[in-house]
Write an enzyme that holds these catalytic residues in place. Sequence first.
Site, short mmCIF file in Angstrom:
data_model
loop_
_atom_site.label_atom_id
_atom_site.label_comp_id
_atom_site.label_asym_id
_atom_site.label_seq_id
_atom_site.Cartn_x
_atom_site.Cartn_y
_atom_site.Cartn_z
N ASP A 144 -10.93 8.45 9.78
CA ASP A 144 -10.76 8.21 8.34
C ASP A 144 -11.47 6.91 7.96
O ASP A 144 -10.89 6.02 7.36
CB ASP A 144 -9.27 8.17 7.99
CG ASP A 144 -9.04 8.39 6.49
OD1 ASP A 144 -10.01 8.75 5.79
OD2 ASP A 144 -7.91 8.20 6.03
N GLY B 55 3.15 7.83 3.34
CA GLY B 55 4.04 6.75 3.65
C GLY B 55 3.71 5.50 2.86
O GLY B 55 2.89 5.50 1.97
N LYS C 205 4.29 -0.29 8.60
CA LYS C 205 3.85 1.01 8.10
C LYS C 205 4.93 2.04 8.34
O LYS C 205 5.24 2.36 9.48
CB LYS C 205 2.60 1.38 8.86
CG LYS C 205 1.68 2.29 8.18
CD LYS C 205 0.41 2.21 8.97
CE LYS C 205 -0.75 2.86 8.35
NZ LYS C 205 -1.92 2.70 9.19
N GLY D 97 0.54 5.61 0.30
CA GLY D 97 -0.31 6.77 0.48
C GLY D 97 0.51 8.03 0.38
O GLY D 97 1.71 7.98 0.14
N VAL E 169 3.27 1.09 3.05
CA VAL E 169 3.04 -0.10 3.89
C VAL E 169 3.67 -1.31 3.22
O VAL E 169 3.47 -1.54 2.03
CB VAL E 169 1.54 -0.36 4.09
CG1 VAL E 169 1.33 -1.54 5.01
CG2 VAL E 169 0.86 0.86 4.65
N GLY F 149 0.83 -1.18 0.00
CA GLY F 149 0.00 0.00 0.00
C GLY F 149 0.87 1.24 0.00
O GLY F 149 1.99 1.22 0.49
#
Length: 743
Positions: A545, A431, A447, A428, A433, A426
């Site tokens: 979120d 950052g 993370k 974003g 993951v 992942g």
Amino acid sequence: MLLHFILSLYTFPFTMALGTLQGSNTSAIAKPNCPTHCGNVTVPYPFGIGKDTGCSLDDSFYVTCNTSDGTPKLFLGSTDEIQIYSISDTEFRMHNGFANRCYNRNGTISEDYDWSIELSAFTFSVKNKFTVLGCDDYSFIRGRNGEEFSSACMGVCSKAQDVSDNGQCPGVGCCQTSIPKGLNYYNITLNSFQNHTDVWSFNRCGFAFLGEEGTFVFQGTNDLSLEGGVWERIDATVPIVVDWVIAREHTRNCSESSACKENSSCYEVESGGYRCRCNNGFEGNPYLDPGCQDINECDDPGTHPCYGDCKNTPGSYNCTCPSGSFGDAKIENGCQHPNNSKFSSTILIIALVFGLLAILSSILGIFYGIRRRKLMKLREKFFEQNGGLLLKEKIKSQGSQEAMTLFSLAQLRKASNNYSQQNIIGRGAFGVVYKGVLSDKRVVAIKKSIIMDGSQAEQFINEVLILTQVIHRNVVKLLGCCLEEEIPVLVYEFISNNTLGHHIHSKVGGMSWLSWESRLRVAIETAGALAYLHSETLMPIIHRDVKSTNILLDDNYTVKISDFGASRLIPLDREQVTTLVQGTLGYLDPEYFNTNKLTEKSDVYSFGVVLAELITGKKVISADRSNDEKSLATYFVNSVTENRLHGIIEPRILDEATPEQIQGVADLVKRCLNLQGCDRPTMKEVVLELGNLRKSTTHPWIQQQTCEETRSLDLEVGQSDLYDVSLVSYGGSKSSNTFIHVV
Ligand SMILES: *[C@@H]1O[C@H](CO)[C@@H](O)[C@H](O)[C@H]1NC(C)=O
Ligand SMILES: *[C@@H]1O[C@H](CO)[C@@H](O)[C@H](O)[C@H]1NC(C)=O
Ligand SMILES: *[C@@H]1O[C@H](CO)[C@@H](O)[C@H](O)[C@H]1NC(C)=O
Ligand SMILES: *[C@@H]1O[C@H](CO)[C@@H](O)[C@H](O)[C@H]1NC(C)=O
Ligand SMILES: *[C@@H]1O[C@H](CO)[C@@H](O)[C@H](O)[C@H]1NC(C)=O
Ligand SMILES: *[C@@H]1O[C@H](CO)[C@@H](O)[C@H](O)[C@H]1NC(C)=O
Ligand SMILES: *[C@@H]1O[C@H](CO)[C@@H](O)[C@H](O)[C@H]1NC(C)=O
Ligand SMILES: *[C@@H]1O[C@H](CO)[C@@H](O)[C@H](O)[C@H]1NC(C)=O
Ligand SMILES: *[C@@H]1O[C@H](CO)[C@@H](O)[C@H](O)[C@H]1NC(C)=O
């Protein structure tokens, strides 16, 4: 358009390293009798200057050199819309354009340019990034690569002081996102929330463009002001990179016998078409006779060193020691002359080798010793800076009944294969993951964040401690952290089966397991987990979120809520907490956005959006819907109000659920989406109501809550967040998704 045109008069200062296309003076750059340059831009075949002159391979490669204003400029085709700065083996760089929208003090628009561009035969490279500048702006980029693509990015800030000028583009005043491959058309439109009335003193315009990654460096408030010269800078230094390829439409391909000339090879490009490239040791233009030429490596001792006799061979070279000596002639003093007394020389060589080895190993020993000590010091420094000592103390004082692990740097490096690209699951705005496997075979999600303010270490530690005690079957468990890096790294349990968002949107009508029954269960599990966070933990926790891509699923499709990067605890004494608007457009509580008041009801709103997404299967933000219904929340509420609910519910649910159940869920969604937080139900009520709907088809249980009960906090928007990693796509997403980051 006038502004863009004027700006295009700025010259372009950077030089390009050109590839093998114009490498050699023995092979041709262009076809015979065709010009090879326009000003100082080299024009290698298959590109060619002039239409119907035979200089270019076909009409898509024909370029024009316009010398009418003194400095020659190269344009694609016959119009002067697309100016080319440089051409390499696989791509060319072209002049940029942008969309902007400026406002008057009273919120009316003073200047408004959208931007769109279409290339007939080539595609925009993924080396380009879509960037939005502004403090009150969101921008859509839409395009085509066979299918329709749309994405958006959002720049938000409320004070000039919040905008950092460290060159990064974290979403505060500057937002950046990538584009999919294969786009040959895109357009950019800009919108604003408050018409810049709140930020007008330092930011009057929103601004969006596509451009080569790394060429635009965000300079903070300077780039948000009208006088900062950012437009001129982008115009002069940020090109668009275009991938060129021959015959995208598969009219020609590598099977054509004459595709590539001698000593070059043909390769097909994934998005269609082909290119040629010279074989190793050859250079020249692979599209033109006589093909690629052998490189005489002996003429170029800089890149091909030889300290003996050099002999060029086709595609390579032979470097040998002069006759009478032996060794490796490619290294300096590599050739040895055999000594008369063979015996003494052997002893001498052995002695020398051993002596050298001894000296070398002691030097290396000292060097590594110093280095290791330095690294250890650094790790200790980070550990302390990140509140490691404090955390240790707390773990001790709390009796450490919870398994909170302090991972070492080495452990995590090993687990994630040294943070290898292959382990990324992942990514974003804040950052990355990684998937990792610990030495005890446990699979974890690691993370790594990009930004964190060191002064907030204590708060960070407190939150980590409390989050490790959040134990709920529908919440991803935080296993521990590593404080030995500059920015703390968090380690979570790994959830294997992608996100709810992925399951809803990856097929028309969602994945087959997503029956009405399953959807209701997912909704209940999610609501239950949120209710738990709001009222049953040591301190209430607001997730902040909630969205379908933060709801992970395990192998049994059990819900696991993730991404507490944004979560804040509500201190029991309710004192002021400084924080930053954080959330995802489409899910974000409008009340929170306007007042900066953070309450559990903000999560309720976001949950309402997820519920709407779950029963309609529709995207949360869609550029395809009419203007005021771009957001699913509005679209849904309008549909309920105007009695056209059945038109938007997933057909499968219409089949499987009773009309009462559908109406019940729709009413619940509507109440969750109430603009007034205090009119929304609590998560506990939502759980009960969903539970009742699941059991029966009778009238849902309804209870209104009074506004006084609502907990609220005045929050000032500002300061950088503690630990922000938002997963854009935990487990990968398709090109046609829409995501927006609010920081
Ligand atoms: C091309 O020429 C212009 C002026 O003639 C100069 O400013 C520019 O640096 C040159 N660019 C390259 C790539 O050589
Ligand atoms: C190629 O260029 C080199 C120097 O750059 C020159 O000495 C040589 O004569 C050129 N060869 C041809 C065939 O033009
Ligand atoms: C060359 O550029 C000038 C403006 O710089 C324009 O007026 C003219 O039409 C162009 N010529 C061609 C052939 O495109
Ligand atoms: C807003 O300001 C602009 C320029 O300052 C002015 O032209 C316009 O009439 C104003 N509009 C309103 C509605 O006040
Ligand atoms: C922008 O591009 C999209 C995708 O191709 C298209 O559907 C839309 O009509 C375009 N909008 C404008 C204003 O041209
Ligand atoms: C922003 O401006 C647009 C167009 O001028 C107007 O329709 C809208 O109501 C304005 N919104 C706000 C919040 O001022
Ligand atoms: C390549 O081109 C030939 C005809 O020139 C065609 O028969 C063949 O199907 C093409 N191959 C591909 C992979 O498109
Ligand atoms: C291509 O390379 C082969 C050797 O690999 C050589 O014999 C031949 O002459 C080369 N052709 C050209 C045009 O340089
Ligand atoms: C390099 O030259 C040596 C001596 O001339 C010869 O034995 C060897 O086969 C050559 N190697 C190649 C790759 O040509």
